[in-house]
Design a protein around this motif. Structure first.
Motif, mmCIF file in Angstrom:
data_model
loop_
_atom_site.group_PDB
_atom_site.id
_atom_site.type_symbol
_atom_site.label_atom_id
_atom_site.label_comp_id
_atom_site.label_asym_id
_atom_site.label_seq_id
_atom_site.Cartn_x
_atom_site.Cartn_y
_atom_site.Cartn_z
ATOM 1 N N GLN A 434 1.013 -1.310 -0.131
ATOM 2 C CA GLN A 434 0.013 -0.129 0.113
ATOM 3 C C GLN A 434 0.805 1.193 0.112
ATOM 4 N N SER A 435 2.142 1.160 -0.369
ATOM 5 C CA SER A 435 2.961 2.208 -0.344
ATOM 6 C C SER A 435 3.634 2.449 -1.771
ATOM 7 N N LEU A 436 4.257 3.722 -2.034
ATOM 8 C CA LEU A 436 5.082 4.119 -3.177
ATOM 9 C C LEU A 436 5.910 5.106 -2.700
ATOM 10 N N ARG A 437 7.077 5.425 -3.560
ATOM 11 C CA ARG A 437 8.000 6.375 -3.409
ATOM 12 C C ARG A 437 8.065 7.150 -4.443
ATOM 13 N N ILE A 438 8.078 8.752 -4.175
ATOM 14 C CA ILE A 438 8.382 9.569 -5.303
ATOM 15 C C ILE A 438 9.668 10.346 -4.952
ATOM 16 N N SER A 439 10.188 11.101 -5.748
ATOM 17 C CA SER A 439 11.442 11.472 -5.934
ATOM 18 C C SER A 439 11.314 13.354 -5.683
ATOM 19 N N GLY A 440 12.260 13.812 -4.843
ATOM 20 C CA GLY A 440 11.965 15.528 -5.019
ATOM 21 C C GLY A 440 13.190 15.947 -5.831
ATOM 22 N N THR A 441 13.972 15.103 -6.639
ATOM 23 C CA THR A 441 14.849 15.352 -7.591
ATOM 24 C C THR A 441 14.672 15.086 -8.994
ATOM 25 N N ALA A 442 12.952 14.927 -9.335
ATOM 26 C CA ALA A 442 12.581 14.778 -10.506
ATOM 27 C C ALA A 442 12.538 16.096 -11.243
ATOM 28 N N ASP A 443 12.280 15.955 -12.661
ATOM 29 C CA ASP A 443 12.598 17.104 -13.460
ATOM 30 C C ASP A 443 11.593 18.457 -13.068
ATOM 31 N N TRP A 444 12.124 19.241 -12.290
ATOM 32 C CA TRP A 444 11.292 20.111 -11.661
ATOM 33 C C TRP A 444 10.660 21.363 -12.856
ATOM 34 N N SER A 445 11.195 21.207 -13.867
ATOM 35 C CA SER A 445 10.819 22.071 -15.151
ATOM 36 C C SER A 445 9.249 21.626 -15.377
ATOM 37 N N GLN A 446 8.879 20.421 -15.196
ATOM 38 C CA GLN A 446 7.589 19.783 -15.458
ATOM 39 C C GLN A 446 6.528 20.292 -14.363
ATOM 40 N N ASP A 447 5.319 20.110 -14.568
ATOM 41 C CA ASP A 447 4.256 20.645 -13.999
ATOM 42 C C ASP A 447 4.006 19.572 -12.863
ATOM 43 N N ILE A 448 4.755 19.689 -11.598
ATOM 44 C CA ILE A 448 4.691 18.751 -10.516
ATOM 45 C C ILE A 448 3.334 18.387 -10.006
ATOM 46 N N GLU A 449 2.550 19.689 -9.881
ATOM 47 C CA GLU A 449 1.407 19.729 -9.205
ATOM 48 C C GLU A 449 0.367 18.766 -10.240
ATOM 49 N N SER A 450 0.434 18.751 -11.514
ATOM 50 C CA SER A 450 -0.325 17.973 -12.422
ATOM 51 C C SER A 450 -0.234 16.688 -12.241
ATOM 52 N N MET A 451 1.271 16.345 -12.170
ATOM 53 C CA MET A 451 1.622 14.905 -11.988
ATOM 54 C C MET A 451 0.860 14.404 -10.801
ATOM 55 N N LEU A 452 1.053 15.186 -9.637
ATOM 56 C CA LEU A 452 0.297 14.590 -8.540
ATOM 57 C C LEU A 452 -1.176 14.365 -8.609
ATOM 58 N N VAL A 453 -1.760 15.423 -9.506
ATOM 59 C CA VAL A 453 -3.160 15.075 -9.577
ATOM 60 C C VAL A 453 -3.476 13.527 -10.449
ATOM 61 N N VAL A 454 -2.589 13.481 -11.302
ATOM 62 C CA VAL A 454 -2.694 12.144 -11.916
ATOM 63 C C VAL A 454 -2.462 10.987 -11.177
#
Length: 465
Positions: A434-454
């Motif tokens: 029931q867990s997942l890992r995401i990174s703080g060093t992903a490509d920050w030029s992308q729309d991170i908020e929209s990624m989180l919405v997906v």
């Protein structure tokens, strides 16, 4: 009559929104017009727009985020090649694609790297040493680098290291394999803290080793009594624990609990392998490392440079005071041939203090970036996941608040060109489903908020009854 008009208006808005969502390009989620704006644009009531949005949300075409509005989710892409049924293979295959947004990788130096400085030093050294300075084969690593590592790990007269205690290998996996073969751990039992990095788990499994997982609590601690019981009844030959911080979840074990854990380990006399690949990335530098509490004759320290310096420094290393002849034999058999100039360049980063200065900046940058990402996760995923702010490293560990099929979440996000790291990758017993890992060093030029919405949409759509 009025009902027919309402039905027609509702269908009109639905078809309008359906066309908008169908034209959504692959990539981040796209924000849709607000209820009030769309009602004014189409000259219908807000409730009619609300009904259309509700149906699209039930169909999984859009996602609502409190206080942010509605977002159109990208359509699945079926042209992504699959490489086997193994989740780790699929993770790596997808992460290698240029058109994927890799949101689950643990690469701290993507934020701040020393690769440029390292290569610059290497060029300077090449001018001074146009030929290899010592033609003799050095199977244990360059003496200058081994000396720099010994100095780095020496903290007192009691906890001191010498170059003869240090051995350099091509990468961390090569070090782990050397340890397994030297100590003849094949077909034995090794205990690890869970969640655990997949390179450790897969390496142990490749030797037929029985991996025993002990889960740390929410604060990063392990129950000493539980550990003692496992050591007594499971005939464990070696225990693998992080130096200071659980590198997967970014949690630091309380100092008192760490001391009690060390007492249990010393009492049972097992080999203790301290994984120090992330030790330099702890935000709080006050707590002593595990190695200062362990019997030095049963202690092995394994580390690597890539998490501190960058991908141009892939080498791993081992520190051990136990039977140099044993390590010499294994390393001579494996005949590692590493570029000496690159090793010397890494040594100069240590001796000049440049690495220490870099790490101060890197830790500060990581802490700031993870703080930003944590705030966004709380806003967009707060109803779906729980997490604790990491105390180091480059990633955030999320736990679903609802029962979900995380395997399907992973697959659904791959179809939408987003690569997360599902929790199952960090266990051999099927833990952390029931867990997942995401990174703080992903490509920050992308729309991170929209990624989180997906991601939110995938978690909602894959909930289990």
């Amino acid at each position: 009559m009025n009902n027919n008009k309402t039905d027609f208006a509702y269908q009109l808005v639905y078809r309008y929104l359906l066309r908008l969502t169908n034209e959504t390009p692959p990539g981040p989620a796209v924000r849709l017009p607000s209820l009030r704006l769309l009602a004014r644009r189409l000259r219908v009531s807000i409730s009619t727009v609300q009904n259309a949005y509700s149906l699209l949300e039930k169909e999984g075409r859009i996602c609502s985020v409190p206080k942010s509005g509605y977002f159109a989710l990208p359509h699945p892409c079926n042209d992504i090649p699959c490489e086997g049924d193994d989740a780790l293979q699929r993770y790596h295959a997808s992460a290698r694609r240029a058109d994927m947004f890799v949101f689950g990788a643990d690469e701290p130096t993507l934020l701040q790297s020393l690769d440029g400085a390292l290569l610059g030093l290497e060029r300077d050294l090449m001018r001074h040493y146009p030929c290899q300075p010592d033609p003799r084969f050095q199977p244990f690593g360059d003496v200058e680098l081994r000396s720099a590592l010994a100095a780095h790990y020496t903290s007192s007269t009691e906890h001191c290291w010498h170059p003869d205690n240090v051995f350099v290998a091509p990468d961390k996996t090569a070090v782990l394999k050397t340890v397994v073969q030297a100590l003849q751990l094949q077909d034995s039992a090794v205990l690890v803290e869970s969640p655990c990095g997949w390179n450790i788990l897969r390496t142990l499994q490749s030797f037929g080793i029985r991996v025993i997982e002990v889960c740390s609590d929410a604060q990063g601690g392990i129950d000493p009594e539980e550990l003692g019981g496992l050591l007594q009844h499971e005939q464990v030959r070696m225990v693998i624990l992080p130096s200071q911080m659980d590198p997967v979840r970014g949690r630091m074990m309380p100092a008192e609990q760490r001391a009690r854990l060390a007492e249990v380990l010393n009492l049972h006399g097992v080999w203790v392998l301290e994984d120090d690949t992330h030790g330099a990335l702890c935000f709080d530098r006050q707590n002593p490392p595990l190695r200062d509490l362990i019997d030095p004759e049963r202690l092995l320290i394994v580390g690597a440079f890539d998490k501190m310096i960058g991908l141009e420094a892939p080498f791993g290393y081992l520190l051990s005071r136990h039977s140099r002849a044993l390590w010499h034999q294994q390393l001579l058999l494996r005949s590692f041939r590493l570029p000496p100039i690159r090793q010397k360049a890494i040594a100069r980063l240590y001796s000049s203090g440049q690495l220490d200065r870099h790490l101060e900046v890197l830790r500060s940058s990581l802490q700031s970036r993870l703080g930003e990402l944590s705030a966004m996760v709380a806003h967009y995923l707060g109803d779906d996941v729980g997490f604790q702010a990491p105390q180091g490293g480059a990633t955030i560990w999320l736990n679903s608040l609802h029962r979900v099929d995380m395997g399907r979440v992973f697959e659904r996000l791959l179809e939408q060109r987003i690569v997360i790291a599902p929790g199952e990758l960090f266990s051999v017993r099927g833990l952390h489903q029931q867990s997942l890992r995401i990174s703080g060093t992903a490509d920050w030029s992308q729309d991170i908020e929209s990624m989180l919405v997906v991601i939110k949409g995938a978690l909602v759509q894959e909930r289990l009854a």
